[in-house]
Design an enzyme around this catalytic site. Structure first.
Site, PDB file in Angstrom:
ATOM      1  N   GLU A  92       0.927  -0.895  -0.557  1.00 32.86           N
ATOM      2  CA  GLU A  92       0.049  -0.187  -0.253  1.00 32.86           C
ATOM      3  C   GLU A  92       0.707   1.692   0.298  1.00 32.86           C
ATOM      4  OE1 GLU A  92      -2.757   1.738  -0.375  1.00 32.86           O
ATOM      5  OE2 GLU A  92      -4.356   1.835   0.884  1.00 32.86           O
ATOM      6  N   ASP A  93       0.508   2.515  -0.431  1.00 33.96           N
ATOM      7  CA  ASP A  93       0.920   3.471  -0.886  1.00 33.96           C
ATOM      8  C   ASP A  93       1.293   4.157   0.827  1.00 33.96           C
ATOM      9  OD1 ASP A  93      -1.523   4.239  -0.389  1.00 33.96           O
ATOM     10  OD2 ASP A  93      -1.734   5.688  -2.216  1.00 33.96           O
TER      11      ASP A  93
HETATM   12  P1  IMP Z   1      -6.979   5.092   4.765  1.00 26.91           P
HETATM   13  O1  IMP Z   1      -8.184   4.370   4.629  1.00 26.91           O
HETATM   14  O2  IMP Z   1      -7.660   6.247   5.893  1.00 26.91           O
HETATM   15  O3  IMP Z   1      -6.341   3.977   5.634  1.00 26.91           O
HETATM   16  O4  IMP Z   1      -6.767   6.164   3.475  1.00 26.91           O
HETATM   17  C1  IMP Z   1      -6.432   5.396   2.614  1.00 26.91           C
HETATM   18  C2  IMP Z   1      -5.856   6.194   1.443  1.00 26.91           C
HETATM   19  O5  IMP Z   1      -6.355   6.968   1.226  1.00 26.91           O
HETATM   20  C3  IMP Z   1      -5.007   5.483   0.753  1.00 26.91           C
HETATM   21  O6  IMP Z   1      -4.740   4.289   0.025  1.00 26.91           O
HETATM   22  C4  IMP Z   1      -4.650   6.845  -0.045  1.00 26.91           C
HETATM   23  O7  IMP Z   1      -4.866   6.690  -0.980  1.00 26.91           O
HETATM   24  C5  IMP Z   1      -5.482   7.807   0.543  1.00 26.91           C
HETATM   25  N1  IMP Z   1      -4.855   9.266   1.374  1.00 26.91           N
HETATM   26  C6  IMP Z   1      -5.331   8.707   2.448  1.00 26.91           C
HETATM   27  N2  IMP Z   1      -3.980  10.315   3.070  1.00 26.91           N
HETATM   28  C7  IMP Z   1      -3.081  11.004   1.948  1.00 26.91           C
HETATM   29  C8  IMP Z   1      -2.434  11.687   1.407  1.00 26.91           C
HETATM   30  O8  IMP Z   1      -1.669  11.996   2.486  1.00 26.91           O
HETATM   31  N3  IMP Z   1      -2.146  11.562  -0.129  1.00 26.91           N
HETATM   32  C9  IMP Z   1      -2.543  10.841  -0.725  1.00 26.91           C
HETATM   33  N4  IMP Z   1      -3.539  10.155  -0.597  1.00 26.91           N
HETATM   34  C10 IMP Z   1      -3.800   9.610   0.815  1.00 26.91           C
END
Ligand code: IMP
Length: 170
Positions: A92-93
């Protein structure tokens, strides 16, 4: 935008994570499962740093379905081959609230891989809404919106070879 993680620092850390993954695999075959689109660049560099039997596949998931608190995601593009009995590492990124990853891990566990680990380039621990296991983390960062090295802001900036903070975006 301001640079947060320089290209050289990124590459050095990705190399170290790749070596750690190689060591942990102990010669067993591993499948890297990249989450599109954000992980594609990390995935490409990480795979080149892993010694031994490694294959790759990709999965694409939608953003949250319904309320953001449910974290429910839908699979847009599924993997090409079965996961049963395989050592799988989700790539994952970034893990932010952790909801996407939590949900994805749940879906993939039902396919009975022999092990399911996760490698994330970036983690924002202060934003976590759910406890989610991440076995390999490149960098922990503050609560800032970041772009570059595959990560986007409205599909832009994925091409940057470094990580930058978009001021005023978080
Ligand atoms: P989560 O479900 O809140 O953990 O979000 C995960 C996804 O949100 C990541 O795989 C990214 O695609 C996106 N995301 C969250 N923070 C960032 C950021 O700072 N920059 C770009 N994409 C983000």
């Amino acid at each position: 935008m301001t640079t947060l993680i320089e290209e050289a620092a990124l590459q050095a850390r990705v190399k170290a994570v790749g070596q750690e993954i190689s060591r942990d695999a102990q010669g067993e075959p591993i499948l890297l499962l990249g989450v599109l689109k954000g992980a594609f660049m990390f995935m490409a560099d990480l795979m080149r740093q892993i010694d031994g039997d490694v294959t790759c596949d990709f999965i694409s998931v939608s953003s949250y379905v319904g309320t953001t608190s449910s974290g429910e995601v839908q699979i847009r593009k599924d993997v090409d081959s079965p996961l049963e009995g395989r050592r799988v590492i989700i790539v994952e990124d970034i893990v932010d609230t952790g909801l996407t990853l939590h949900y994805l891990q749940g879906i993939l566990e039902t396919r009975h891989p022999s092990s399911l680990k996760t490698a994330c380039l970036l983690s924002k621990p202060s934003r976590r809404k759910t406890t989610v296991p991440v076995d390999y983390i490149g960098f922990e960062i503050e609560d800032k919106f970041v772009v570059g090295y595959g990560l986007d802001f409205n599909e832009q900036f994925r091409n940057l070879p470094y990580i930058a903070v978009v001021e005023g975006a978080s």
